[in-house]
Design a protein around this motif. Structure first.
Motif, PDB file in Angstrom:
ATOM      1  N   SER A 153       0.741  -1.206  -0.093  1.00 36.21           N
ATOM      2  CA  SER A 153      -0.063   0.308  -0.096  1.00 36.21           C
ATOM      3  C   SER A 153       0.756   1.455   0.042  1.00 36.21           C
ATOM      4  O   SER A 153       0.648   2.253  -0.709  1.00 36.21           O
ATOM      5  CB  SER A 153      -0.923  -0.030   1.110  1.00 36.21           C
ATOM      6  OG  SER A 153      -1.676   1.137   1.291  1.00 36.21           O
ATOM      7  N   SER A 154       1.676   1.203   0.710  1.00 35.13           N
ATOM      8  CA  SER A 154       2.881   2.251   0.857  1.00 35.13           C
ATOM      9  C   SER A 154       3.568   2.663  -0.349  1.00 35.13           C
ATOM     10  O   SER A 154       3.724   3.879  -0.906  1.00 35.13           O
ATOM     11  CB  SER A 154       3.815   2.230   1.947  1.00 35.13           C
ATOM     12  OG  SER A 154       4.819   3.166   2.066  1.00 35.13           O
ATOM     13  N   ALA A 155       3.788   1.524  -1.011  1.00 32.98           N
ATOM     14  CA  ALA A 155       4.603   1.463  -2.421  1.00 32.98           C
ATOM     15  C   ALA A 155       3.501   1.899  -3.521  1.00 32.98           C
ATOM     16  O   ALA A 155       3.876   2.730  -4.125  1.00 32.98           O
ATOM     17  CB  ALA A 155       5.312   0.128  -2.763  1.00 32.98           C
ATOM     18  N   ASN A 156       2.461   1.581  -3.459  1.00 35.28           N
ATOM     19  CA  ASN A 156       1.493   2.165  -4.277  1.00 35.28           C
ATOM     20  C   ASN A 156       1.235   3.642  -4.027  1.00 35.28           C
ATOM     21  O   ASN A 156       1.089   4.221  -5.118  1.00 35.28           O
ATOM     22  CB  ASN A 156       0.193   1.467  -4.298  1.00 35.28           C
ATOM     23  CG  ASN A 156       0.194  -0.120  -4.740  1.00 35.28           C
ATOM     24  OD1 ASN A 156       1.017  -0.307  -5.787  1.00 35.28           O
ATOM     25  ND2 ASN A 156      -0.545  -1.064  -4.508  1.00 35.28           N
ATOM     26  N   GLU A 157       1.001   4.025  -3.022  1.00 35.07           N
ATOM     27  CA  GLU A 157       0.972   5.406  -2.599  1.00 35.07           C
ATOM     28  C   GLU A 157       2.143   6.383  -2.984  1.00 35.07           C
ATOM     29  O   GLU A 157       2.006   7.335  -3.642  1.00 35.07           O
ATOM     30  CB  GLU A 157       0.760   5.846  -1.256  1.00 35.07           C
ATOM     31  CG  GLU A 157       0.523   7.156  -0.947  1.00 35.07           C
ATOM     32  CD  GLU A 157      -0.794   7.593  -1.443  1.00 35.07           C
ATOM     33  OE1 GLU A 157      -0.678   8.891  -1.986  1.00 35.07           O
ATOM     34  OE2 GLU A 157      -1.853   6.838  -1.575  1.00 35.07           O
ATOM     35  N   THR A 158       3.072   5.747  -2.841  1.00 34.84           N
ATOM     36  CA  THR A 158       4.473   6.327  -3.477  1.00 34.84           C
ATOM     37  C   THR A 158       4.212   6.467  -5.069  1.00 34.84           C
ATOM     38  O   THR A 158       4.846   7.462  -5.723  1.00 34.84           O
ATOM     39  CB  THR A 158       5.845   5.651  -3.033  1.00 34.84           C
ATOM     40  OG1 THR A 158       5.866   5.563  -1.725  1.00 34.84           O
ATOM     41  CG2 THR A 158       7.207   6.309  -3.796  1.00 34.84           C
ATOM     42  N   LEU A 159       3.985   5.345  -5.524  1.00 32.33           N
ATOM     43  CA  LEU A 159       3.835   5.595  -7.165  1.00 32.33           C
ATOM     44  C   LEU A 159       2.992   6.343  -7.599  1.00 32.33           C
ATOM     45  O   LEU A 159       3.048   7.252  -8.595  1.00 32.33           O
ATOM     46  CB  LEU A 159       3.505   4.182  -7.612  1.00 32.33           C
ATOM     47  CG  LEU A 159       4.682   2.968  -7.817  1.00 32.33           C
ATOM     48  CD1 LEU A 159       4.157   1.574  -8.235  1.00 32.33           C
ATOM     49  CD2 LEU A 159       5.626   3.492  -8.483  1.00 32.33           C
ATOM     50  N   ARG A 160       1.783   6.696  -7.029  1.00 29.03           N
ATOM     51  CA  ARG A 160       0.585   7.518  -7.246  1.00 29.03           C
ATOM     52  C   ARG A 160       1.301   9.103  -7.037  1.00 29.03           C
ATOM     53  O   ARG A 160       0.871   9.756  -7.910  1.00 29.03           O
ATOM     54  CB  ARG A 160      -0.593   7.295  -6.423  1.00 29.03           C
ATOM     55  CG  ARG A 160      -1.461   6.295  -6.810  1.00 29.03           C
ATOM     56  CD  ARG A 160      -2.933   6.119  -6.238  1.00 29.03           C
ATOM     57  NE  ARG A 160      -3.158   4.910  -5.955  1.00 29.03           N
ATOM     58  CZ  ARG A 160      -3.109   4.567  -4.549  1.00 29.03           C
ATOM     59  NH1 ARG A 160      -2.861   5.141  -3.721  1.00 29.03           N
ATOM     60  NH2 ARG A 160      -3.154   3.096  -4.352  1.00 29.03           N
ATOM     61  N   ARG A 161       2.136   9.155  -6.205  1.00 29.70           N
ATOM     62  CA  ARG A 161       2.446  10.472  -6.025  1.00 29.70           C
ATOM     63  C   ARG A 161       3.470  10.812  -6.934  1.00 29.70           C
ATOM     64  O   ARG A 161       3.512  11.868  -7.608  1.00 29.70           O
ATOM     65  CB  ARG A 161       3.126  10.683  -4.574  1.00 29.70           C
ATOM     66  CG  ARG A 161       2.225  10.869  -3.489  1.00 29.70           C
ATOM     67  CD  ARG A 161       2.781  11.186  -2.085  1.00 29.70           C
ATOM     68  NE  ARG A 161       2.291  10.543  -1.348  1.00 29.70           N
ATOM     69  CZ  ARG A 161       2.936   9.684  -0.174  1.00 29.70           C
ATOM     70  NH1 ARG A 161       4.144  10.100  -0.100  1.00 29.70           N
ATOM     71  NH2 ARG A 161       2.508   9.083   0.677  1.00 29.70           N
ATOM     72  N   ALA A 162       4.232   9.950  -7.482  1.00 27.92           N
ATOM     73  CA  ALA A 162       5.294  10.176  -8.610  1.00 27.92           C
ATOM     74  C   ALA A 162       4.681  10.464  -9.864  1.00 27.92           C
ATOM     75  O   ALA A 162       5.116  11.114 -10.601  1.00 27.92           O
ATOM     76  CB  ALA A 162       6.125   8.947  -8.500  1.00 27.92           C
ATOM     77  N   GLU A 163       3.505   9.734  -9.966  1.00 32.02           N
ATOM     78  CA  GLU A 163       2.794   9.849 -11.297  1.00 32.02           C
ATOM     79  C   GLU A 163       2.033  11.441 -11.327  1.00 32.02           C
ATOM     80  O   GLU A 163       2.018  11.984 -12.367  1.00 32.02           O
ATOM     81  CB  GLU A 163       1.799   8.679 -11.349  1.00 32.02           C
ATOM     82  CG  GLU A 163       2.230   7.554 -12.091  1.00 32.02           C
ATOM     83  CD  GLU A 163       0.986   6.278 -11.761  1.00 32.02           C
ATOM     84  OE1 GLU A 163      -0.035   6.736 -11.649  1.00 32.02           O
ATOM     85  OE2 GLU A 163       1.357   5.341 -12.202  1.00 32.02           O
ATOM     86  N   ASP A 164       1.471  11.593 -10.271  1.00 34.93           N
ATOM     87  CA  ASP A 164       0.857  13.035 -10.103  1.00 34.93           C
ATOM     88  C   ASP A 164       1.926  14.224 -10.122  1.00 34.93           C
ATOM     89  O   ASP A 164       1.558  15.089 -10.573  1.00 34.93           O
ATOM     90  CB  ASP A 164       0.245  13.146  -8.779  1.00 34.93           C
ATOM     91  CG  ASP A 164      -0.943  12.219  -8.744  1.00 34.93           C
ATOM     92  OD1 ASP A 164      -1.635  11.817  -9.665  1.00 34.93           O
ATOM     93  OD2 ASP A 164      -1.601  12.061  -7.342  1.00 34.93           O
ATOM     94  N   ALA A 165       3.230  13.935  -9.812  1.00 42.82           N
ATOM     95  CA  ALA A 165       4.122  14.868  -9.888  1.00 42.82           C
ATOM     96  C   ALA A 165       4.777  14.960 -11.431  1.00 42.82           C
ATOM     97  O   ALA A 165       4.454  15.379 -12.224  1.00 42.82           O
ATOM     98  CB  ALA A 165       5.233  14.280  -9.147  1.00 42.82           C
TER      99      ALA A 165
END
Length: 165
Positions: A153-165
């Motif tokens: 879940s943490s890794a997915n959240e990190t990926l989502r933030r990276a995609e949004d940036a």
């Protein structure tokens, strides 16, 4: 705070017997008196309702459930406990010796099924030990799954933030 392995092994094993026959209770008590591997505390209730309440309170390490309980049975008791999310290792004890009961007990979630006619202190102690080890293994597995799920879940959240940036 988590118990260490030594603390777990040093404390008495609390066992509840749900049995409506006093003579069977006394025979079980004698078997516990013959067990010398660990310190066991055997408690006893005589009916389905008291057994269900005790299982759901979760104060015991293992539950020994008589198959016949004055019109009801230990398998029904185990099923009801599971339905109420009361997770406890249970061993069904019976004098019936029928394969159908054995299968039903295991399907209901019993850790073991023991024939009273063949029961002795060594078999009972081995079954209790197995039930406790099985529960610990299941708890360890559930903990690892929770930890891994949190990591993902943490890794997915990190990926989502990276995609949004």
């Amino acid at each position: 705070m988590e118990e260490t392995e030594k603390q777990i092994n040093d404390r008495p094993v609390r066992v509840l017997l749900v049995e409506d026959d006093r003579d069977d209770y006394l025979l079980t008590r004698e078997m516990f008196d013959e067990m010398h591997g660990r310190n066991y505390v055997l408690e006893w209730v005589t009916n389905y309702d008291s057994g269900l309440e005790a299982i759901c309170q979760g104060e015991h390490d293992v539950y020994l459930l008589d198959y016949r309980l004055s019109g009801l049975n230990g398998i029904e008791l185990l099923r009801e406990a599971v339905a109420q999310n009361c997770n406890a290792p249970a061993i069904i004890l019976t004098g019936q010796g029928e394969l159908e009961i054995d299968v039903a007990a295991m399907k209901a979630g019993a850790a073991d099924y023991l024939d009273k006619g063949r029961l002795n202190s060594a078999i009972l102690e081995r079954s209790i030990r197995y039930a406790m080890q099985n529960k610990k293994s299941q708890e360890d597995l559930e903990k690892r799954v929770e930890e891994r799920t949190a990591e993902l879940s943490s890794a997915n959240e990190t990926l989502r933030r990276a995609e949004d940036a």
